[in-house]
Write an enzyme that holds these catalytic residues in place. Structure first.
Site, mmCIF file in Angstrom:
data_model
loop_
_atom_site.group_PDB
_atom_site.id
_atom_site.type_symbol
_atom_site.label_atom_id
_atom_site.label_comp_id
_atom_site.label_asym_id
_atom_site.label_seq_id
_atom_site.Cartn_x
_atom_site.Cartn_y
_atom_site.Cartn_z
ATOM 1 N N ARG A 252 6.233 16.551 9.953
ATOM 2 C CA ARG A 252 7.184 15.610 9.328
ATOM 3 C C ARG A 252 8.223 16.452 8.604
ATOM 4 O O ARG A 252 7.902 17.118 7.627
ATOM 5 C CB ARG A 252 6.442 14.668 8.381
ATOM 6 C CG ARG A 252 7.317 13.977 7.386
ATOM 7 C CD ARG A 252 6.642 12.781 6.721
ATOM 8 N NE ARG A 252 5.382 13.029 6.065
ATOM 9 C CZ ARG A 252 5.257 13.420 4.790
ATOM 10 N NH1 ARG A 252 6.311 13.659 4.049
ATOM 11 N NH2 ARG A 252 4.053 13.579 4.256
ATOM 12 N N HIS A 256 7.724 11.531 2.839
ATOM 13 C CA HIS A 256 6.828 10.468 3.313
ATOM 14 C C HIS A 256 7.611 9.168 3.448
ATOM 15 O O HIS A 256 7.516 8.475 4.456
ATOM 16 C CB HIS A 256 5.675 10.306 2.332
ATOM 17 C CG HIS A 256 4.801 9.124 2.608
ATOM 18 N ND1 HIS A 256 4.012 9.023 3.722
ATOM 19 C CD2 HIS A 256 4.623 7.976 1.904
ATOM 20 C CE1 HIS A 256 3.362 7.863 3.703
ATOM 21 N NE2 HIS A 256 3.722 7.205 2.618
ATOM 22 N N TYR A 265 5.443 18.648 -3.538
ATOM 23 C CA TYR A 265 4.090 18.949 -3.067
ATOM 24 C C TYR A 265 4.032 19.943 -1.915
ATOM 25 O O TYR A 265 2.949 20.258 -1.422
ATOM 26 C CB TYR A 265 3.348 17.651 -2.699
ATOM 27 C CG TYR A 265 4.060 16.757 -1.700
ATOM 28 C CD1 TYR A 265 4.783 15.647 -2.137
ATOM 29 C CD2 TYR A 265 4.012 16.998 -0.332
ATOM 30 C CE1 TYR A 265 5.425 14.804 -1.256
ATOM 31 C CE2 TYR A 265 4.646 16.161 0.572
ATOM 32 C CZ TYR A 265 5.350 15.071 0.111
ATOM 33 O OH TYR A 265 5.989 14.241 1.004
#
Length: 354
Positions: A252, A256, A265
């Site tokens: 990805r 998100h 993160y």
């Protein structure tokens, strides 16, 4: 365990053949079909992020980096097969035949965009994690009872394999040899949690062993590899041999959702640095150049057509009134429960529109 579940690849990152045995099924027309759909959903995805940033739609779930996994799997399906997507699989849904207008209405919060597809057997995107896997198994079993050769595919991320519904759906499908493909897109993160912190298994494919079904690990950035892996799994299911678990290892590129910041993160600068090296769309472009079937004029023409298609659909979306806050309460049950009604009245009392 990784040796037992090697990564299936057809072309490398430079677009060169690693396995030419499937070349016969990858004629120029088919390869261009892959490229068209990957470019179409990439353009749609970029537009979705831009529309959210402009306040023209609500929170959006980007999938850049996962185009090969979604296009390769969707194009392997038959017209009468079932698709059970998640909130990140709108690229797969569009490729399979979902209506673009309704997809945009979904992201704009309109109820018209939250209905099952009229065009194909595409269920509404599942927001709860893994709850649609038993549903996919049930639809597949129903097709088996009816005596058709239709199958189902269920999409889910790596985090879903930590949920009970994942195990329940696969277990019952295994017991009854349901014609269903469990298609996992392992992009390395369950929102912000890296996969190595959510499970001790080296791979997701190996989880198939617990249920006595085949587990396949495929390069999710290689559209050819995904297409052939899913095609084989579908054919296996149609012949009465039951389900397959496929782990498509992918990446990805972005957040998100548009509501989070991935740099909190993970090393997003590193992701951005290697992005062009692993981009599935660029890999396919390189492959086409190696084979001498790349035409810039053709690429420009389909890009223009895709942009025109998107702009027209966005204009139509924006002719609809803004959705009412009460919509999210009015369509949960045929008759609202007192708890739902209480929540609705509380929201409306704080200034939410009706």
């Amino acid at each position: 365990m990784r040796e037992k579940y090697p990564l299936l690849q057809i072309i490398d990152q430079e677009g060169k053949w690693l396995d030419e045995s499937n070349e016969e099924g990858l004629l120029e027309e088919k390869v261009k079909q892959f490229y068209y759909h990957m470019l179409r959903i990439r353009t749609y995805d970029q537009k979705g992020v831009a529309l959210q940033r402009q306040g023209r739609i609500g929170t959006y779930v980007p999938f850049a980096g996962q185009e090969a996994a979604q296009v390769g799997s969707a194009l392997a399906l038959g017209n009468e097969d079932w698709m059970f997507p998640t909130y990140r699989d709108h690229g797969a849904s569009l490729t399979f035949g979902a209506d673009l207008d309704r997809m945009l209405l979904h992201w704009n919060g309109r109820i018209e965009g939250c209905l099952p597809s009229r065009e194909k057997k595409i269920m509404p995107a599942s927001i709860p994690i893994a709850t649609h896997l038993p549903h996919a198994t049930g639809a597949a079993m129903a097709e088996g009872y009816k005596g058709t050769r239709n199958a189902a595919i269920a999409y889910f991320g790596d985090g879903a394999t930590s949920e009970g519904d994942f195990h329940e759906g696969i277990n019952i499908a295994s017991v009854f040899k349901a014609p269903v493909v469990f298609f996992n897109q392992n992009n390395g993160y369950a929102i912000s949690l890296p996969v190595e912190k959510q499970m001790n298994s080296e791979t997701i494919a190996q989880k198939a062993e617990a249920y006595g079904i085949p587990g396949v690990r495929v390069d999710g950035m290689d559209v050819f590899a995904v297409y052939f892996a899913v095609s084989e799994a579908l054919e296996r299911s149609r012949s009465g041999k039951g389900p397959t678990l496929i782990e498509a290892v992918t990446m990805r590129f972005g957040a998100h959702t548009t509501a989070d910041d991935p740099s909190k993160y993970r090393d997003q600068a590193e992701v951005n640095r290697i992005r062009d090296q692993v981009d599935p769309l660029l890999r396919l472009e390189k492959h086409m150049k190696h084979r001498g079937i790349w035409e810039m004029a053709w690429r420009d023409s389909i890009e223009t057509a895709i942009q025109d298609e998107l702009e027209a659909a966005i204009k139509r979306m924006e002719t609809y009134e803004q959705p009412a806050v009460s919509d999210m309460f009015d369509h949960v049950f045929a008759e609202p429960t007192w708890t739902i009604e209480k929540q609705k009245q509380r929201i409306l009392s704080t200034g939410g529109s009706s």
